[in-house]
Design a protein around this motif. Structure first.
Motif, mmCIF file in Angstrom:
data_model
loop_
_atom_site.group_PDB
_atom_site.id
_atom_site.type_symbol
_atom_site.label_atom_id
_atom_site.label_comp_id
_atom_site.label_asym_id
_atom_site.label_seq_id
_atom_site.Cartn_x
_atom_site.Cartn_y
_atom_site.Cartn_z
ATOM 1 N N ARG A 45 -6.702 45.713 46.156
ATOM 2 C CA ARG A 45 -8.118 45.719 46.530
ATOM 3 C C ARG A 45 -8.359 44.695 47.632
ATOM 4 O O ARG A 45 -8.085 43.511 47.463
ATOM 5 N N ASP A 46 -8.861 45.151 48.774
ATOM 6 C CA ASP A 46 -9.170 44.220 49.855
ATOM 7 C C ASP A 46 -10.667 44.130 50.123
ATOM 8 O O ASP A 46 -11.105 43.502 51.083
ATOM 9 N N SER A 47 -11.474 44.765 49.270
ATOM 10 C CA SER A 47 -12.923 44.685 49.400
ATOM 11 C C SER A 47 -13.557 44.843 48.025
ATOM 12 O O SER A 47 -12.924 45.340 47.090
ATOM 13 N N VAL A 48 -14.790 44.414 47.929
ATOM 14 C CA VAL A 48 -15.519 44.491 46.652
ATOM 15 C C VAL A 48 -16.912 45.080 46.900
ATOM 16 O O VAL A 48 -17.922 44.403 46.709
ATOM 17 N N PRO A 49 -16.981 46.345 47.313
ATOM 18 C CA PRO A 49 -18.289 46.946 47.625
ATOM 19 C C PRO A 49 -19.246 46.942 46.441
ATOM 20 O O PRO A 49 -20.470 46.921 46.632
ATOM 21 N N VAL B 78 -20.749 38.550 50.554
ATOM 22 C CA VAL B 78 -20.061 39.825 50.761
ATOM 23 C C VAL B 78 -20.618 40.480 52.011
ATOM 24 O O VAL B 78 -21.835 40.640 52.154
ATOM 25 N N GLY B 79 -19.726 40.855 52.945
ATOM 26 C CA GLY B 79 -20.153 41.476 54.185
ATOM 27 C C GLY B 79 -20.529 42.935 53.997
ATOM 28 O O GLY B 79 -20.349 43.507 52.917
ATOM 29 N N GLU B 80 -21.058 43.535 55.053
ATOM 30 C CA GLU B 80 -21.455 44.943 54.987
ATOM 31 C C GLU B 80 -20.267 45.856 54.742
ATOM 32 O O GLU B 80 -20.427 46.978 54.250
ATOM 33 N N ASP B 81 -19.061 45.377 55.090
ATOM 34 C CA ASP B 81 -17.850 46.161 54.858
ATOM 35 C C ASP B 81 -17.302 45.995 53.448
ATOM 36 O O ASP B 81 -16.258 46.547 53.099
ATOM 37 N N GLY B 82 -18.015 45.216 52.625
ATOM 38 C CA GLY B 82 -17.592 45.014 51.246
ATOM 39 C C GLY B 82 -16.569 43.914 51.071
ATOM 40 O O GLY B 82 -16.117 43.663 49.954
ATOM 41 N N TYR C 172 -15.458 37.198 36.278
ATOM 42 C CA TYR C 172 -16.133 38.456 35.934
ATOM 43 C C TYR C 172 -15.881 39.507 37.007
ATOM 44 O O TYR C 172 -15.715 40.695 36.708
ATOM 45 N N VAL C 173 -15.859 39.079 38.263
ATOM 46 C CA VAL C 173 -15.604 39.985 39.378
ATOM 47 C C VAL C 173 -14.135 40.398 39.402
ATOM 48 O O VAL C 173 -13.798 41.570 39.592
ATOM 49 N N ARG C 174 -13.254 39.422 39.191
ATOM 50 C CA ARG C 174 -11.809 39.692 39.229
ATOM 51 C C ARG C 174 -11.370 40.599 38.083
ATOM 52 O O ARG C 174 -10.380 41.315 38.197
ATOM 53 N N ARG C 175 -12.107 40.577 36.993
ATOM 54 C CA ARG C 175 -11.758 41.406 35.841
ATOM 55 C C ARG C 175 -12.001 42.881 36.109
ATOM 56 O O ARG C 175 -11.254 43.744 35.620
ATOM 57 N N TYR C 176 -13.029 43.215 36.855
ATOM 58 C CA TYR C 176 -13.380 44.610 37.114
ATOM 59 C C TYR C 176 -12.252 45.329 37.845
ATOM 60 O O TYR C 176 -11.654 44.765 38.751
ATOM 61 N N PRO C 177 -11.897 46.581 37.461
ATOM 62 C CA PRO C 177 -12.628 47.530 36.606
ATOM 63 C C PRO C 177 -12.177 47.538 35.140
ATOM 64 O O PRO C 177 -12.447 48.500 34.429
ATOM 65 N N PHE C 178 -11.474 46.492 34.707
ATOM 66 C CA PHE C 178 -10.979 46.456 33.328
ATOM 67 C C PHE C 178 -11.881 45.595 32.456
ATOM 68 O O PHE C 178 -12.600 44.713 32.938
ATOM 69 N N MET C 179 -11.816 45.826 31.146
ATOM 70 C CA MET C 179 -12.453 44.950 30.181
ATOM 71 C C MET C 179 -11.984 45.342 28.784
ATOM 72 O O MET C 179 -11.472 46.446 28.576
ATOM 73 N N CYS D 39 -9.894 48.789 28.301
ATOM 74 C CA CYS D 39 -10.561 49.933 28.897
ATOM 75 C C CYS D 39 -10.736 49.688 30.396
ATOM 76 O O CYS D 39 -10.564 48.566 30.882
ATOM 77 N N PHE D 40 -11.099 50.744 31.112
ATOM 78 C CA PHE D 40 -11.344 50.606 32.545
ATOM 79 C C PHE D 40 -12.445 51.566 32.970
ATOM 80 O O PHE D 40 -12.782 52.512 32.248
ATOM 81 N N ASP D 41 -13.001 51.299 34.133
ATOM 82 C CA ASP D 41 -14.043 52.150 34.691
ATOM 83 C C ASP D 41 -13.371 53.201 35.568
ATOM 84 O O ASP D 41 -12.864 52.882 36.648
ATOM 85 N N PRO D 42 -13.352 54.464 35.139
ATOM 86 C CA PRO D 42 -12.653 55.501 35.905
ATOM 87 C C PRO D 42 -13.324 55.842 37.235
ATOM 88 O O PRO D 42 -12.735 56.548 38.053
ATOM 89 N N THR D 43 -14.543 55.346 37.461
ATOM 90 C CA THR D 43 -15.203 55.606 38.749
ATOM 91 C C THR D 43 -14.728 54.655 39.832
ATOM 92 O O THR D 43 -15.056 54.840 41.007
ATOM 93 N N SER D 44 -13.960 53.628 39.459
ATOM 94 C CA SER D 44 -13.440 52.677 40.441
ATOM 95 C C SER D 44 -12.234 53.274 41.156
ATOM 96 O O SER D 44 -11.364 53.883 40.522
ATOM 97 N N ASP D 45 -12.156 53.069 42.466
ATOM 98 C CA ASP D 45 -11.003 53.579 43.210
ATOM 99 C C ASP D 45 -9.821 52.621 43.158
ATOM 100 O O ASP D 45 -8.784 52.863 43.771
#
Length: 258
Positions: free
Chosen positions: A32-36, A84-88, A99-106, A120-126
């Motif tokens: 992951r190189d961005s956090v949109p 966070v820039g416009e490019d995420g 909390y940010v680094r944990r996403y998309p898992f928990m 678990c993980f968020d399946p909507t995350s790329d």
């Protein structure tokens, strides 16, 4: 806490799915190189272990309501994140909350009546997906080293969350929290900008603690957390100045809601 999804899931999470060796055997963790997902979020939960690092970069406040949580302010207005820039992509070298680094898992309970937590993980995350480049989540039907590392991090986060809850309960029991208010008068502005909707520790109440209460805070190490929060509040004006320079301060008087 800051705004949460309508589904009632925690901040950032749109869905939750248990990680399974049978269903996700060929899934990988992509770099992951961005956090949109963070771009429009102005307040992120913190654990007590992070206060020392976070207070150098963000104001630390506490959410309103009967069950307050610590929050790192990345902006003073809803939808504004100055880190966070416009490019995420994250701007500068600011500390990234766990909390940010944990996403998309928990870790989450699959059964309401069970105390057992499952990864678990968020399946909507790329960040997590089927095939392609990335670290495999399973090898020969068993969790890979990458998955074991993720699980370990999530377990540490849960433990830190319990210690954070204990700290917050101590603040509530000692009646140290008050409704916060910050008034900032920019040069040339007809009236000040007033930010409310959060809680902070009252220094006068801290000074009035009984000797046994103060000793308990010192011996437990909690007093250091109190002062990390108090020192960080000076960054609110710096954050406002950054927003003002970037043209991200509303024309009308805003109210911070966390």
């Amino acid at each position: 806490m800051a705004s949460a999804p309508p589904s009632g899931l925690p901040l950032f999470y749109n869905q939750l799915q248990p990680l399974s060796s049978s269903l996700h055997a060929d899934y990988v963790l992509r770099q992951r190189d961005s956090v949109p997902f963070l771009a429009g979020v102005h307040a992120v939960p913190l654990t007590v272990e992070e206060f020392g690092l976070a207070q150098r970069h963000y104001p630390i406040v506490f959410s309103s309501g009967p069950n307050p949580v610590p929050l790192a302010l990345m902006g003073l207005n809803e939808g504004v994140n100055m880190f966070v820039g416009e490019d995420g992509k994250l701007a500068g070298d600011a500390y990234i909350p766990a909390y940010v680094r944990r996403y998309p898992f928990m870790l989450a309970k699959l059964q309401p009546n069970s105390e057992e937590l499952s990864l678990c993980f968020d399946p909507t995350s790329d960040t997590v997906g089927q095939g392609g480049e990335g670290a495999a989540l399973f090898a020969d039907g068993q969790p890979s080293d990458a998955t074991k590392g993720i699980l370990g991090f999530c377990e540490q986060f849960e433990q830190a969350g319990q210690r954070t809850a204990a700290f917050m309960q101590e603040l509530v029991d000692l009646k140290l929290l008050i409704d916060g208010e910050v008034s900032i008068q920019p040069e040339g502005a007809p009236q000040p900008f007033i930010y409310r909707g959060f809680q902070m520790i009252a220094e006068d109440k801290l000074r009035e603690l009984r000797g046994d209460q103060a000793r308990k805070l010192i011996q437990s190490g909690l007093l250091a957390l109190v002062y990390a929060h108090l020192f960080s509040l000076s960054l609110i004006r710096d954050l406002f100045a950054r927003q003002l320079q970037a043209g991200k301060v509303p024309a009308q008087q805003p109210q911070l809601q966390v």
